[in-house]
Enzyme design. Sequence first.
Site, PDB file in Angstrom:
ATOM      1  N   SER A  65       3.795  -1.692  10.441  1.00  0.00           N
ATOM      2  CA  SER A  65       5.236  -1.719  10.707  1.00  0.00           C
ATOM      3  C   SER A  65       5.874  -3.073  10.401  1.00  0.00           C
ATOM      4  O   SER A  65       6.779  -3.513  11.122  1.00  0.00           O
ATOM      5  CB  SER A  65       5.523  -1.270  12.142  1.00  0.00           C
ATOM      6  N   ASN A 113       0.866  -1.177   0.000  1.00  0.00           N
ATOM      7  CA  ASN A 113       0.000   0.000   0.000  1.00  0.00           C
ATOM      8  C   ASN A 113       0.902   1.226   0.000  1.00  0.00           C
ATOM      9  O   ASN A 113       1.476   1.573   1.028  1.00  0.00           O
ATOM     10  CB  ASN A 113      -0.902  -0.023   1.251  1.00  0.00           C
ATOM     11  N   GLU A 115      -6.709   4.873   7.982  1.00  0.00           N
ATOM     12  CA  GLU A 115      -6.547   6.292   7.613  1.00  0.00           C
ATOM     13  C   GLU A 115      -7.816   6.824   6.969  1.00  0.00           C
ATOM     14  O   GLU A 115      -8.163   8.001   7.127  1.00  0.00           O
ATOM     15  CB  GLU A 115      -5.318   6.442   6.693  1.00  0.00           C
ATOM     16  N   GLY A 165       2.784   2.746  10.684  1.00  0.00           N
ATOM     17  CA  GLY A 165       3.747   3.828  10.463  1.00  0.00           C
ATOM     18  C   GLY A 165       4.480   4.267  11.712  1.00  0.00           C
ATOM     19  O   GLY A 165       5.106   5.327  11.727  1.00  0.00           O
ATOM     20  N   GLU A 222      -5.058  -4.532  10.963  1.00  0.00           N
ATOM     21  CA  GLU A 222      -4.056  -3.470  11.064  1.00  0.00           C
ATOM     22  C   GLU A 222      -4.317  -2.665  12.337  1.00  0.00           C
ATOM     23  O   GLU A 222      -5.141  -1.743  12.334  1.00  0.00           O
ATOM     24  CB  GLU A 222      -4.146  -2.527   9.857  1.00  0.00           C
ATOM     25  N   LYS A 233       0.124   4.230  -0.299  1.00  0.00           N
ATOM     26  CA  LYS A 233      -0.543   5.421   0.260  1.00  0.00           C
ATOM     27  C   LYS A 233      -0.361   6.606  -0.707  1.00  0.00           C
ATOM     28  O   LYS A 233      -0.312   6.391  -1.913  1.00  0.00           O
ATOM     29  CB  LYS A 233      -0.043   5.697   1.680  1.00  0.00           C
ATOM     30  N   HIS A 255      -9.452   1.247   5.238  1.00  0.00           N
ATOM     31  CA  HIS A 255      -8.151   1.452   5.887  1.00  0.00           C
ATOM     32  C   HIS A 255      -8.343   2.427   7.048  1.00  0.00           C
ATOM     33  O   HIS A 255      -9.164   3.348   6.965  1.00  0.00           O
ATOM     34  CB  HIS A 255      -7.148   2.006   4.871  1.00  0.00           C
TER      35      HIS A 255
HETATM   36  P1  13P Z   1       3.241   0.678   7.646  1.00  0.00           P
HETATM   37  O1  13P Z   1       3.748  -0.643   7.082  1.00  0.00           O
HETATM   38  O2  13P Z   1       3.966   1.865   7.112  1.00  0.00           O
HETATM   39  O3  13P Z   1       3.167   0.638   9.142  1.00  0.00           O
HETATM   40  O4  13P Z   1       1.727   0.840   7.114  1.00  0.00           O
HETATM   41  C1  13P Z   1       0.849  -0.215   7.250  1.00  0.00           C
HETATM   42  C2  13P Z   1      -0.374   0.110   6.496  1.00  0.00           C
HETATM   43  O5  13P Z   1      -1.125   0.996   6.845  1.00  0.00           O
HETATM   44  C3  13P Z   1      -0.642  -0.676   5.284  1.00  0.00           C
HETATM   45  O6  13P Z   1      -1.937  -0.477   4.825  1.00  0.00           O
END
Ligand code: 13P
Length: 266
Positions: A221, A10, A103, A181, A175, A12, A101
Amino acid sequence: MQRRGLVIGNWKMNGTLLFTQELACAVRDGVLERIGQQRLSCDLVLCPPFTGLSVARHALSEAPVGLGGQNMSDAVSGPYTGEISGAMLRDVGCSHVLLGHSERRTLFGEENAGIARKMAAAFQEGLQPVICLGETLQERTAERTLEVIRTQWMALVPAILAAAEPHPPWILAYEPVWAIGTGRHATPDQIQEVHGFIRQQLSDHLGATVASRVQILYGGSVTPANAAAIFAQQDVDGGLIGGASLAAATFLAIADAYPKHVSIEE
Ligand code: 13P
């Protein structure tokens, strides 16, 4: 039965067209090399931003790497300024779409009911939805993790039951919001506890056969250093990778960590 492993990148909101071209080509080359050496042990999907989908599709064309959108509208077409439909994702070559997601949930106000509508729309377009579930740190600290996951899951059940067969396979991704992140991944034990709980929910509501087939990914992560321990968990079928998917070497190293033979008893 044996569930196939799946690792999704992903990206983003990252990447110019040049970046997308270079990264997708590097992933393609790495995949073709691994296939030639018979050492690719899982499926791969890339989810660049909408603007990069066409470039990525082109770059990946010779390699068996799926393409996914990071979100989609639940509407088919019409006056929805700024939105992208499932049909548009199909048109550009997507096989998958990320939905719900964290976010999207926290920054853009997406809620369980709307995510379920998007899931139904994805089925109608023949897209494989990857639905994200996860608790905040506050919810984990208050020992509400499983309750939160259950609520997010239960909102999807009517859409799944109402979907006309045959519909594309769907995928769940756990997640934890506090692990995204932050460099702080959940421990393998914490991950297995939630994945096992989700698998049990699948069984309770949709039966043992469906439960044994649905892939449950972990995201938050994941790095080449921790991927093997996470993927070794019984109910983990791969990963949803954010930051580490922005470089081909780390993304492919995570895919390399997927165990070659995972035998799941029916
Ligand atoms: P990270 O791997 O950067 O922690 O992000 C995970 C994520 O949100 C994947 O959709």
